[in-house]
Enzyme design. Sequence first.
Site, PDB file in Angstrom:
ATOM      1  N   LEU A  17     -22.642 -64.252 -69.417  1.00 44.25           N
ATOM      2  CA  LEU A  17     -21.639 -63.524 -68.629  1.00 44.25           C
ATOM      3  C   LEU A  17     -21.623 -63.977 -67.172  1.00 44.25           C
ATOM      4  O   LEU A  17     -22.642 -64.351 -66.601  1.00 44.25           O
ATOM      5  CB  LEU A  17     -21.915 -62.015 -68.708  1.00 44.25           C
ATOM      6  CG  LEU A  17     -21.879 -61.401 -70.107  1.00 44.25           C
ATOM      7  CD1 LEU A  17     -22.122 -59.881 -70.032  1.00 44.25           C
ATOM      8  CD2 LEU A  17     -20.558 -61.685 -70.817  1.00 44.25           C
ATOM      9  N   HIS A  21     -16.071 -62.278 -66.675  1.00 44.62           N
ATOM     10  CA  HIS A  21     -16.242 -61.272 -67.728  1.00 44.62           C
ATOM     11  C   HIS A  21     -16.314 -59.873 -67.107  1.00 44.62           C
ATOM     12  O   HIS A  21     -15.709 -58.922 -67.616  1.00 44.62           O
ATOM     13  CB  HIS A  21     -17.538 -61.518 -68.508  1.00 44.62           C
ATOM     14  CG  HIS A  21     -17.573 -62.811 -69.261  1.00 44.62           C
ATOM     15  ND1 HIS A  21     -18.459 -63.821 -68.963  1.00 44.62           N
ATOM     16  CD2 HIS A  21     -16.845 -63.252 -70.320  1.00 44.62           C
ATOM     17  CE1 HIS A  21     -18.289 -64.826 -69.815  1.00 44.62           C
ATOM     18  NE2 HIS A  21     -17.305 -64.522 -70.637  1.00 44.62           N
ATOM     19  N   GLN A  45     -15.448 -70.576 -84.561  1.00 46.84           N
ATOM     20  CA  GLN A  45     -14.427 -71.073 -83.625  1.00 46.84           C
ATOM     21  C   GLN A  45     -14.857 -72.354 -82.920  1.00 46.84           C
ATOM     22  O   GLN A  45     -14.130 -72.871 -82.076  1.00 46.84           O
ATOM     23  CB  GLN A  45     -14.037 -69.986 -82.630  1.00 46.84           C
ATOM     24  CG  GLN A  45     -15.070 -69.653 -81.571  1.00 46.84           C
ATOM     25  CD  GLN A  45     -14.644 -68.455 -80.756  1.00 46.84           C
ATOM     26  OE1 GLN A  45     -14.584 -67.343 -81.237  1.00 46.84           O
ATOM     27  NE2 GLN A  45     -14.314 -68.676 -79.486  1.00 46.84           N
ATOM     28  N   GLY A 133      -8.887 -62.531 -70.838  1.00 45.64           N
ATOM     29  CA  GLY A 133      -8.654 -63.291 -69.613  1.00 45.64           C
ATOM     30  C   GLY A 133      -7.544 -64.326 -69.772  1.00 45.64           C
ATOM     31  O   GLY A 133      -7.478 -65.024 -70.787  1.00 45.64           O
TER      32      GLY A 133
HETATM   33  P1  AMP Z   1     -15.740 -66.109 -73.555  1.00 49.31           P
HETATM   34  O1  AMP Z   1     -17.074 -65.445 -73.378  1.00 49.31           O
HETATM   35  O2  AMP Z   1     -15.626 -67.421 -72.899  1.00 49.31           O
HETATM   36  O3  AMP Z   1     -15.272 -66.076 -74.983  1.00 49.31           O
HETATM   37  O4  AMP Z   1     -14.706 -65.187 -72.779  1.00 49.31           O
HETATM   38  C1  AMP Z   1     -14.595 -63.817 -73.060  1.00 49.31           C
HETATM   39  C2  AMP Z   1     -13.403 -63.281 -72.322  1.00 49.31           C
HETATM   40  O5  AMP Z   1     -13.572 -63.485 -70.919  1.00 49.31           O
HETATM   41  C3  AMP Z   1     -12.088 -63.980 -72.722  1.00 49.31           C
HETATM   42  O6  AMP Z   1     -11.055 -63.005 -72.768  1.00 49.31           O
HETATM   43  C4  AMP Z   1     -11.895 -64.944 -71.580  1.00 49.31           C
HETATM   44  O7  AMP Z   1     -10.544 -65.294 -71.366  1.00 49.31           O
HETATM   45  C5  AMP Z   1     -12.424 -64.139 -70.410  1.00 49.31           C
HETATM   46  N1  AMP Z   1     -12.772 -65.011 -69.295  1.00 49.31           N
HETATM   47  C6  AMP Z   1     -13.522 -66.139 -69.345  1.00 49.31           C
HETATM   48  N2  AMP Z   1     -13.563 -66.714 -68.121  1.00 49.31           N
HETATM   49  C7  AMP Z   1     -12.814 -65.935 -67.303  1.00 49.31           C
HETATM   50  C8  AMP Z   1     -12.457 -66.003 -65.926  1.00 49.31           C
HETATM   51  N3  AMP Z   1     -12.876 -66.995 -65.131  1.00 49.31           N
HETATM   52  N4  AMP Z   1     -11.672 -65.024 -65.411  1.00 49.31           N
HETATM   53  C9  AMP Z   1     -11.220 -64.016 -66.201  1.00 49.31           C
HETATM   54  N5  AMP Z   1     -11.529 -63.894 -67.503  1.00 49.31           N
HETATM   55  C10 AMP Z   1     -12.309 -64.844 -68.047  1.00 49.31           C
END
Ligand code: AMP
Length: 264
Positions: A17, A21, A45, A133
């Site tokens: 995180l 996040h 995925q 995000g």
């Molecule tokens: P992940 O852990 O990469 O699967 O991301 C989990 C959630 O966090 C997804 O909805 C991503 O789009 C969001 N997310 C990842 N990086 C960012 C960021 N820099 N700003 C906003 N949301 C993010």
Amino acid sequence: MRAANLSIGFVPTMGALHYGHLSLIEAAKKKCDIVVCSIFVNPTQFNQESDLNAYPRTLENDIQLLLSCSCDILFHPEVSEMYGESMEKESTEDYGNFIHVLEGASRPGHFDGVVTVLRKLFLLVLPHQVFFGQKDYQQCLVVQTLIHRSFPEIIFHLCPIAREMDGLAMSSRNVRLTEAERALAPKIFENLSLVANNWKKDYWQSVLSQASINLQQEPFVFEYLSACDPKSLRELDTFQENAIILVAVRLGSTRLIDNLIIQA
Ligand code: AMP
């Protein structure tokens, strides 16, 4: 909690995180009584076993961050708990043309895995509202389609991209960059901004070409820089004021994506 009429907000993640996040959790806290975050590195995925194995896992630190932003519940299942014996994926083949471009083209089967795990997570967590995000913009369109088809009662929120001071979009993968790669990585956002700042009928194509050339310089390995319609992800062939510029490049062994929405 549902029986007690409490609203449940859900933020699915793969852990490692960072503030991006946490910004989703903060957005969920503003809208919902209870916030659930899941941490699950979803094997279906990933396109490459090496990427799955190298994905950062920092659970102790993640828990501290979740406590610091008063997240109510962490759901951290095992792979066997989510998939049992079968790693079968559902298909997104009929989601529309937007599924086959950009990330869909670069990472075959990726969105099948995303939809498979999200259906399981939505059925287990039973959220009223979910928070995703914009960083993964195409994924957001996929999730909206899943919700529209199978979970019409869930409210979807698209949350802005959290960036480092130098513009680099926060990502769990950024920790894999070497010092030299990290120093170059802000060029991604610089070039998105270059396109956005010159988004005019007579310039957009030449500035898009220039930005593509800039991101083809070593050590960048260029995958795509594309100006698309924000709803359909159709690549633009004529100028329109509302657009989204999406980019994917690799720096060393790390694949980075980013995007910028342009609105009139
Ligand atoms: P992940 O852990 O990469 O699967 O991301 C989990 C959630 O966090 C997804 O909805 C991503 O789009 C969001 N997310 C990842 N990086 C960012 C960021 N820099 N700003 C906003 N949301 C993010």
